[in-house]
Each structure stands twice: as C-alpha cells, then as structure tokens.
Design a protein around this motif. Structure first.
Motif, PDB file in Angstrom:
ATOM      1  N   GLU A   1      40.477  -9.308 -20.624  1.00  0.00           N
ATOM      2  CA  GLU A   1      39.013 -10.008 -21.057  1.00  0.00           C
ATOM      3  C   GLU A   1      38.322  -9.143 -21.780  1.00  0.00           C
ATOM      4  O   GLU A   1      37.799  -9.531 -22.777  1.00  0.00           O
ATOM      5  N   ARG A   2      38.468  -7.670 -21.407  1.00  0.00           N
ATOM      6  CA  ARG A   2      37.483  -6.740 -21.992  1.00  0.00           C
ATOM      7  C   ARG A   2      37.841  -6.213 -23.386  1.00  0.00           C
ATOM      8  O   ARG A   2      36.889  -6.165 -24.177  1.00  0.00           O
TER       9      ARG A   2
ATOM     10  N   GLU B   1      39.733  -8.114 -25.288  1.00  0.00           N
ATOM     11  CA  GLU B   1      39.531  -9.310 -26.235  1.00  0.00           C
ATOM     12  C   GLU B   1      38.013  -9.208 -26.647  1.00  0.00           C
ATOM     13  O   GLU B   1      37.869  -9.750 -27.800  1.00  0.00           O
ATOM     14  N   ARG B   2      37.320  -9.139 -25.840  1.00  0.00           N
ATOM     15  CA  ARG B   2      35.705  -8.940 -26.036  1.00  0.00           C
ATOM     16  C   ARG B   2      35.157  -7.636 -26.636  1.00  0.00           C
ATOM     17  O   ARG B   2      34.069  -7.425 -27.038  1.00  0.00           O
ATOM     18  N   CYS B   3      36.201  -6.843 -27.041  1.00  0.00           N
ATOM     19  CA  CYS B   3      35.857  -5.419 -27.498  1.00  0.00           C
ATOM     20  C   CYS B   3      34.782  -4.526 -26.677  1.00  0.00           C
ATOM     21  O   CYS B   3      34.221  -3.740 -27.146  1.00  0.00           O
ATOM     22  N   LEU B   4      35.021  -4.833 -25.473  1.00  0.00           N
ATOM     23  CA  LEU B   4      34.315  -3.965 -24.515  1.00  0.00           C
ATOM     24  C   LEU B   4      35.059  -2.974 -23.761  1.00  0.00           C
ATOM     25  O   LEU B   4      34.744  -2.030 -23.161  1.00  0.00           O
TER      26      LEU B   4
ATOM     27  N   HIS C   1      44.271  -3.865 -28.648  1.00  0.00           N
ATOM     28  CA  HIS C   1      44.183  -5.029 -29.648  1.00  0.00           C
ATOM     29  C   HIS C   1      44.551  -4.375 -31.068  1.00  0.00           C
ATOM     30  O   HIS C   1      44.148  -3.485 -31.406  1.00  0.00           O
TER      31      HIS C   1
ATOM     32  N   ARG D   1      42.067  -3.775 -33.941  1.00  0.00           N
ATOM     33  CA  ARG D   1      40.722  -2.858 -33.897  1.00  0.00           C
ATOM     34  C   ARG D   1      41.195  -1.526 -33.450  1.00  0.00           C
ATOM     35  O   ARG D   1      40.543  -0.978 -32.555  1.00  0.00           O
TER      36      ARG D   1
END
Length: 300
Positions: free
Chosen positions: A133-134, A136-139, A271, A274
C-alpha cells in the motif's frame, strides 16, 4: 551573464597568462581573449591589462575576482552534486521489511550504506500488505516482503520461507506430515492477528485446508514476538514463519512444516515507474548479491 566568462576571468587571474589559461580551459587563446572582451563589455571596464609580467588584474578585476571565484566554485560543486545524484550516490531511500526478511533487509541496507554513505536510509518494520500500500502511494521506495507482489509492482525473489510449528519444551510435534495434522488439532493454537499479518494468516488457513486439519486459533496476538512468548509460557503452540527462529526465545522449538501449501517466496519489491537513480543502484546491489541461488524475477 554566462558562467564561462567568470570562469575565464578566474583562469587567467590564477596563472597571469592568457595562453596558459586557455590550455587549462581546453580552448584556443583567441577564444579566451574573446570571452574576456565579452566580460569587459558587459561590465563596462577592463579587468586585465597586459604587461611584461603577463596579464595583470585591474583594480576592478581585483574587486570582482573573489565573487567570480566563489561563483565558479559553487557551480562546480553543484555540477558534481548533480552527477552524484544522477549516479545514485546521494539521496534518500525508504525501505520496508517484514519478519520473513528480518535478516535479508538489514544486511542489504548495511552493505548499501557502507558503499554509499551519503544516501539517507530509513528502514521500517511492517507487514507485506502495508508495504504494498505504501509503495503504491509513493510513501515507500522498496519493500522486502512476501511474494507475489500485485501489479504493477515488480519483484525479485531472494529466499523461500515456510510455516513452522513453534512448541514449548516437552511438546514435541511429529516430524511426519500425516502425524502433524492430528497433533495440531489436539493442541491450542496461538496465531498472529489477521490485520497484523494478513499474508501469514492466509498462508496458515491454506495449509490447514489442504492438509485437512480442523485446527483453529484459540488465541490471537498482535505481533510474532508475543506469539512466541505465549508459546514459551506453555499457553499453546504457534504456526509461524520458520524465519521466526531468528527471534525465538529460549525454551521453544521451531519445526518446519514439510508441505507445498506451507512454502512461499520472499523478495524485494518496487514500483517500476518510480525508479530513481538511488533506487536503481540499491536494487542492482540487492539482485547482484541475491541470497537465493536462482532468484526469480516476476512482474505483478
């Protein structure tokens, strides 16, 4: 005004010679002379006079030189910094890891930091689901987790983990797969709460279903360390990753479960859209030094 004109000023001032400064800058002397003339046109006054001892700074040139030198040095530093960033030698990495990668991830980070001390690395412990989840959210930049990773994430397998039975002293589980199932059914099972480890919980359920076990968790804990502590206290047995042996307290035994449904791959996940220079360099190091003899790349 162009930086090259100030660079020309500094070069001539350093050697008091147009010909030698031109060699230093790898340009012709006429080209250097033209640059100095352009600088003098912009300023509105000469910065050099030619004498018997070579090129000498005028009073204006003397006043201008310190600022010109600082400008050139800062530009050189910025250029060098840019090259290091582009090469992946400077920057930041946010990395996640889970229980199954408890030694893989810190080892990879330690190796990378040794070779790239100017990269700031933040390493956090979290479940595979949270890592996904992180990312995917760029965290999060990179995760060490259970595979497979969902699309569009990329991954490389590094190691295989398996379920194991954690039992206290005197509660020795059978070694054969057929005998283990009724043994588990006859003992209270302590499990990790599903929201804390959804991947592990699904793996345990899959093993129970495929082995025909009717065992069900009698008690839940919020982390693997608590599961193992309850086992050590004699509250029951645990079905945990075999990699948990690295943090298991004294007095308990972990015996791997030999069944196809009990095994899974762990690896590094990112990812593909990125990938910064720092991430690329880190991934190259991880895959080059992969701990598995035959790492498998997968997409999605």
């Amino acid at each position: 005004m162009e930086l090259r004109l100030y660079r020309a000023l500094v070069a001539v001032a350093d050697v008091s010679s147009f010909s030698r400064a031109a060699e230093t800058l790898s340009i012709t002397q006429p080209a250097l002379t033209k640059q100095i003339q352009q600088l003098e046109t912009f300023i509105g006054a000469p910065v050099f006079v030619r004498g018997r001892s070579g090129a000498e700074l005028t009073a204006l040139g003397e006043l201008l030189l310190p600022s010109a030198r600082e400008l050139v040095e800062r530009a050189d530093q910025l250029e060098a910094q840019g090259r290091r960033i582009a090469a992946g030698d400077v920057g930041q990495l946010r990395i996640g890891f889970g229980l199954s990668t408890l030694t893989i991830a810190p080892r990879a980070v330690a190796r990378f930091r040794r070779d790239h001390p100017d990269v700031r690395v933040v390493l956090d412990d979290m479940s595979s689901a949270v890592q996904v989840e992180r990312i995917e959210r760029c965290l999060l930049d990179v995760g060490f987790m259970r595979l497979p990773a969902p699309a569009p994430l990329d991954s490389v397998s590094l190691e295989t983990d398996t379920l194991a039975v954690a039992s206290p002293a005197g509660w020795d589980p059978p070694e054969d797969a057929a005998g283990l199932v009724p043994w588990l059914d006859a003992h209270p099972v302590i499990a990790l709460a599903e929201d804390r480890g959804p991947g592990l919980s699904a793996q345990v359920r899959r093993y129970f279903a495929e082995s025909g076990s009717s065992a069900a968790p009698a008690q839940y804990a919020r982390d693997i360390q608590t599961v193992l502590a309850l086992v050590a206290a004699g509250a029951g047995v645990g079905v945990v990753p075999y990699s948990a042996r690295r943090i298991a307290p004294q007095g308990i035994t972990l015996r791997p479960i030999r069944a196809a449904a009990s095994r899974w791959h762990v690896g590094v996940v990112w990812h593909p859209g990125r990938v910064t220079p720092v991430i690329r360099k880190f991934l190259e190091g991880v895959t080059t030094n992969a701990l598995d003899d035959s790492p498998r790349r997968s997409t999605g």
